[in-house]
Scaffold this motif. Sequence first.
Motif, short mmCIF file in Angstrom:
data_model
loop_
_atom_site.label_atom_id
_atom_site.label_comp_id
_atom_site.label_asym_id
_atom_site.label_seq_id
_atom_site.Cartn_x
_atom_site.Cartn_y
_atom_site.Cartn_z
N ASN A 163 -0.61 -6.51 2.08
CA ASN A 163 0.42 -5.80 1.31
C ASN A 163 -0.15 -5.30 -0.01
O ASN A 163 0.08 -4.15 -0.43
N LEU A 164 -0.91 -6.16 -0.70
CA LEU A 164 -1.51 -5.77 -1.98
C LEU A 164 -2.51 -4.63 -1.77
O LEU A 164 -2.54 -3.67 -2.56
N GLU A 165 -3.31 -4.70 -0.73
CA GLU A 165 -4.28 -3.65 -0.47
C GLU A 165 -3.60 -2.32 -0.13
O GLU A 165 -4.06 -1.25 -0.54
N VAL A 166 -2.52 -2.39 0.63
CA VAL A 166 -1.77 -1.17 0.96
C VAL A 166 -1.24 -0.52 -0.30
O VAL A 166 -1.34 0.71 -0.48
N LEU A 167 -0.68 -1.31 -1.22
CA LEU A 167 -0.17 -0.76 -2.47
C LEU A 167 -1.28 -0.12 -3.29
O LEU A 167 -1.08 0.93 -3.92
N LYS A 168 -2.44 -0.75 -3.32
CA LYS A 168 -3.58 -0.18 -4.06
C LYS A 168 -3.95 1.18 -3.49
O LYS A 168 -4.19 2.14 -4.24
N HIS A 169 -4.02 1.27 -2.18
CA HIS A 169 -4.39 2.53 -1.53
C HIS A 169 -3.33 3.61 -1.79
O HIS A 169 -3.67 4.76 -2.10
N CYS A 170 -2.06 3.24 -1.66
CA CYS A 170 -0.99 4.21 -1.91
C CYS A 170 -1.02 4.70 -3.35
O CYS A 170 -0.86 5.89 -3.62
N ALA A 171 -1.21 3.77 -4.29
CA ALA A 171 -1.24 4.14 -5.70
C ALA A 171 -2.40 5.08 -5.99
O ALA A 171 -2.27 6.03 -6.77
N THR A 172 -3.54 4.85 -5.35
CA THR A 172 -4.70 5.72 -5.56
C THR A 172 -4.42 7.13 -5.05
O THR A 172 -4.73 8.13 -5.71
N VAL A 173 -3.82 7.23 -3.85
CA VAL A 173 -3.49 8.54 -3.29
C VAL A 173 -2.52 9.29 -4.21
O VAL A 173 -2.71 10.48 -4.51
N LEU A 174 -1.48 8.60 -4.68
CA LEU A 174 -0.49 9.24 -5.54
C LEU A 174 -1.09 9.64 -6.88
O LEU A 174 -0.73 10.68 -7.45
N LEU A 175 -2.03 8.84 -7.40
CA LEU A 175 -2.71 9.19 -8.66
C LEU A 175 -3.54 10.44 -8.49
O LEU A 175 -3.51 11.34 -9.34
N LEU A 176 -4.26 10.54 -7.39
CA LEU A 176 -5.07 11.74 -7.14
C LEU A 176 -4.19 12.97 -6.98
O LEU A 176 -4.51 14.05 -7.50
N GLU A 177 -3.07 12.83 -6.28
CA GLU A 177 -2.18 13.97 -6.08
C GLU A 177 -1.54 14.42 -7.38
O GLU A 177 -1.38 15.62 -7.62
N SER A 178 -1.16 13.46 -8.23
CA SER A 178 -0.55 13.84 -9.51
C SER A 178 -1.57 14.45 -10.47
O SER A 178 -1.21 15.23 -11.34
#
Length: 263
Positions: A163-178
């Motif tokens: 769960n923690l790793e999934v959140l890290k990956h999602c946060a990274t994707v959203l940071l790159l997109e923003s």
Amino acid sequence: MGDQIVFFDVETTTPARAGRKFWLLEFGAILVCPRKLAEVDSYCTLIRPGDLSMVSPKRFSGITREAVAAAPMFEEVADRIFEILNGRVWAGHNIQRFDCPRIREAFADIGRPAPEPIGMIDSLAVLNRGFGKRAGDLKMATLASYFGLGQQKHRSLDDVRMNLEVLKHCATVLLLESSLPQILPHRDTGSLEMVTRSRANGRSCGEEASRKSPPTSLGNHRAVPYKKGKLGKVMERAKDALHGAQRTRPLNTLLKHSRLLLR
């Protein structure tokens, strides 16, 4: 204590029919430093349910009926679970609808007050709002597969770490997109936003062209924009609308000036 986030997960029996009780089979948690997203402590235990016949070994990786039968009862581990959860920010996947109620039920069964969080992070709700359905149904197994993190094991400690790793990956994707919205548009809203903008720009360009472009045929151009028949209908509607509001002013005079303006 409140500056740490506790990611937790419970595994339970599956009731054979609606209304049957969920029994806890396993509790697992990790304490995470929010400033570094680093695991600082962990705890996991099997729990012996009140009804061993409800244990289905096929559903869980490595959990056997024999291992569960030898595990401590919930009241034996309740102090440790309370210590880990109480007064911290709780985090997990779908914990608001499933894990939190199971914890409260387990403490209620032994006549003790349940631990209380100071905040809640349900990654299912967070990802549904911020990440969208690009990864499918947003179940943990689907998200793990989407990011190449392996298969979900349905074991509490493994699942919370995933769960923690999934959140890290999602946060990274959203940071790159923003950071680069023109180059990396959001998959769920980017295309819709582009279509909306395109349509809006098309309308604007069309309106701009209609104001600036000359008529295509001067021969069909009319100096008066109303046909005589339509003008009579317009005046009748105006007469009906103004009848009550203009009693103190001669209506014929007003209509006379309106005809002059329309010519």
